[in-house]
Design a protein around this motif. Structure first.
Motif, PDB file in Angstrom:
ATOM      1  N   UNK A 110       0.798  -1.288   0.100  1.00  0.00           N
ATOM      2  CA  UNK A 110       0.006  -0.001   0.025  1.00  0.00           C
ATOM      3  C   UNK A 110       0.785   1.168  -0.006  1.00  0.00           C
ATOM      4  N   UNK A 111       1.987   1.298   0.724  1.00  0.00           N
ATOM      5  CA  UNK A 111       2.996   2.343   0.621  1.00  0.00           C
ATOM      6  C   UNK A 111       3.390   2.766  -0.610  1.00  0.00           C
ATOM      7  N   UNK A 112       3.768   1.609  -1.331  1.00  0.00           N
ATOM      8  CA  UNK A 112       4.260   1.757  -2.759  1.00  0.00           C
ATOM      9  C   UNK A 112       3.139   2.255  -3.963  1.00  0.00           C
ATOM     10  N   UNK A 113       2.057   1.795  -3.489  1.00  0.00           N
ATOM     11  CA  UNK A 113       0.769   2.389  -4.251  1.00  0.00           C
ATOM     12  C   UNK A 113       0.551   3.718  -4.020  1.00  0.00           C
ATOM     13  N   UNK A 114       0.609   4.295  -3.038  1.00  0.00           N
ATOM     14  CA  UNK A 114       0.190   5.537  -2.568  1.00  0.00           C
ATOM     15  C   UNK A 114       1.334   6.397  -2.944  1.00  0.00           C
ATOM     16  N   UNK A 115       2.554   5.879  -3.021  1.00  0.00           N
ATOM     17  CA  UNK A 115       3.608   6.881  -3.709  1.00  0.00           C
ATOM     18  C   UNK A 115       3.384   6.923  -5.332  1.00  0.00           C
ATOM     19  N   UNK A 116       3.245   5.948  -5.651  1.00  0.00           N
ATOM     20  CA  UNK A 116       2.872   6.122  -7.262  1.00  0.00           C
ATOM     21  C   UNK A 116       1.623   6.698  -7.633  1.00  0.00           C
ATOM     22  N   UNK A 117       0.697   6.973  -6.925  1.00  0.00           N
ATOM     23  CA  UNK A 117      -0.325   7.723  -7.273  1.00  0.00           C
ATOM     24  C   UNK A 117      -0.325   9.308  -6.520  1.00  0.00           C
ATOM     25  N   UNK A 118       0.618   9.490  -5.898  1.00  0.00           N
ATOM     26  CA  UNK A 118       1.029  10.878  -5.254  1.00  0.00           C
ATOM     27  C   UNK A 118       0.115  11.079  -3.930  1.00  0.00           C
ATOM     28  N   UNK A 119      -0.269  10.020  -3.162  1.00  0.00           N
ATOM     29  CA  UNK A 119      -0.948  10.253  -1.977  1.00  0.00           C
ATOM     30  C   UNK A 119       0.004   9.589  -0.806  1.00  0.00           C
ATOM     31  N   UNK A 120      -0.487  10.120   0.298  1.00  0.00           N
ATOM     32  CA  UNK A 120       0.168   9.624   1.728  1.00  0.00           C
ATOM     33  C   UNK A 120      -0.657   8.177   1.598  1.00  0.00           C
ATOM     34  N   UNK A 121      -0.369   7.393   2.624  1.00  0.00           N
ATOM     35  CA  UNK A 121      -1.138   5.881   2.682  1.00  0.00           C
ATOM     36  C   UNK A 121      -2.301   6.345   3.232  1.00  0.00           C
ATOM     37  N   UNK A 122      -2.644   7.130   4.392  1.00  0.00           N
ATOM     38  CA  UNK A 122      -3.938   7.374   4.743  1.00  0.00           C
ATOM     39  C   UNK A 122      -4.732   8.045   3.858  1.00  0.00           C
ATOM     40  N   UNK A 123      -4.121   9.137   3.087  1.00  0.00           N
ATOM     41  CA  UNK A 123      -4.706   9.742   2.166  1.00  0.00           C
ATOM     42  C   UNK A 123      -5.369   8.813   1.058  1.00  0.00           C
ATOM     43  N   UNK A 124      -4.705   7.938   0.557  1.00  0.00           N
ATOM     44  CA  UNK A 124      -4.990   7.013  -0.246  1.00  0.00           C
ATOM     45  C   UNK A 124      -6.103   6.105   0.077  1.00  0.00           C
ATOM     46  N   UNK A 125      -6.383   5.772   1.631  1.00  0.00           N
ATOM     47  CA  UNK A 125      -7.277   5.049   1.878  1.00  0.00           C
ATOM     48  C   UNK A 125      -8.547   5.709   1.746  1.00  0.00           C
ATOM     49  N   UNK A 126      -8.549   7.051   2.160  1.00  0.00           N
ATOM     50  CA  UNK A 126      -9.754   8.233   2.218  1.00  0.00           C
ATOM     51  C   UNK A 126     -10.123   7.975   0.706  1.00  0.00           C
ATOM     52  N   UNK A 127      -9.092   8.125  -0.352  1.00  0.00           N
ATOM     53  CA  UNK A 127      -9.485   8.405  -1.622  1.00  0.00           C
ATOM     54  C   UNK A 127     -10.221   6.979  -2.277  1.00  0.00           C
ATOM     55  N   UNK A 128      -9.831   5.948  -1.589  1.00  0.00           N
ATOM     56  CA  UNK A 128     -10.311   4.659  -2.052  1.00  0.00           C
ATOM     57  C   UNK A 128     -11.798   4.796  -1.645  1.00  0.00           C
ATOM     58  N   UNK A 129     -12.061   5.063  -0.397  1.00  0.00           N
ATOM     59  CA  UNK A 129     -13.275   5.199   0.276  1.00  0.00           C
ATOM     60  C   UNK A 129     -14.179   6.050  -0.595  1.00  0.00           C
ATOM     61  N   UNK A 130     -13.820   7.196  -0.876  1.00  0.00           N
ATOM     62  CA  UNK A 130     -14.410   8.276  -1.388  1.00  0.00           C
ATOM     63  C   UNK A 130     -14.770   7.784  -3.049  1.00  0.00           C
ATOM     64  N   UNK A 131     -14.057   7.008  -3.695  1.00  0.00           N
ATOM     65  CA  UNK A 131     -14.296   6.422  -4.924  1.00  0.00           C
ATOM     66  C   UNK A 131     -15.284   5.310  -5.013  1.00  0.00           C
ATOM     67  N   UNK A 132     -15.102   4.458  -3.719  1.00  0.00           N
ATOM     68  CA  UNK A 132     -16.144   3.177  -3.557  1.00  0.00           C
ATOM     69  C   UNK A 132     -17.368   3.760  -3.437  1.00  0.00           C
TER      70      UNK A 132
END
Length: 138
Positions: A112-134
């Protein structure tokens, strides 16, 4: 009654099991091909008299059992294919970058850390983004 959170968590589980359904469908497809050979047999192509090799007895009791097994396998493969189609349909509604992020996290099981870096998010921001998308997709 299912809440929005329940639906999101279920879809995450569906994403995690996506590759399982793909592999299981391929495995069942191979079993169906084997059953077809057992049911129909294999004949040798020749200009002379037809010689049947490895063909089953068309009047044997085993044929009914094989046909029932084939029917069960077809039901099972349809279940797995429907699960794949359900996930694909929902993912097709998302933007490409969002879809790729969901696939990287839940289908490919990347760190998850690598994916967050790849898309320009922190890990926590990525989870929030994923929940918003879903929430938007479901």
């Amino acid at each position: 009654m299912l809440t929005e959170k329940d639906k999101i968590e279920q879809f995450k589980r569906d994403l995690r099991s996506y590759t399982y359904h793909q592999k299981k469908a391929m495995e069942i497809d191979e079993k169906l091909e084997e059953l077809e050979v057992k049911l129909l047999g294999v004949s040798s192509p020749s200009a002379k008299e037809i010689v049947l090799e490895n063909s089953g007895n068309p009047y044997g009791d085993n044929k009914v059992q094989l046909m029932m097994e084939e029917e069960e396998l077809e039901k099972e493969i349809n279940h797995h294919l429907n699960e794949i189609i359900k996930v694909d349909t929902i993912l097709s509604k998302a933007k490409e970058s969002d879809r790729n992020m969901l696939i990287d996290v839940y289908v490919k099981h990347l760190r998850h850390v690598n994916v967050a870096d790849k898309y320009g998010y922190t890990r926590i921001a990525m989870y929030k983004r994923i929940d918003k998308i879903l929430r938007k997709l479901l």
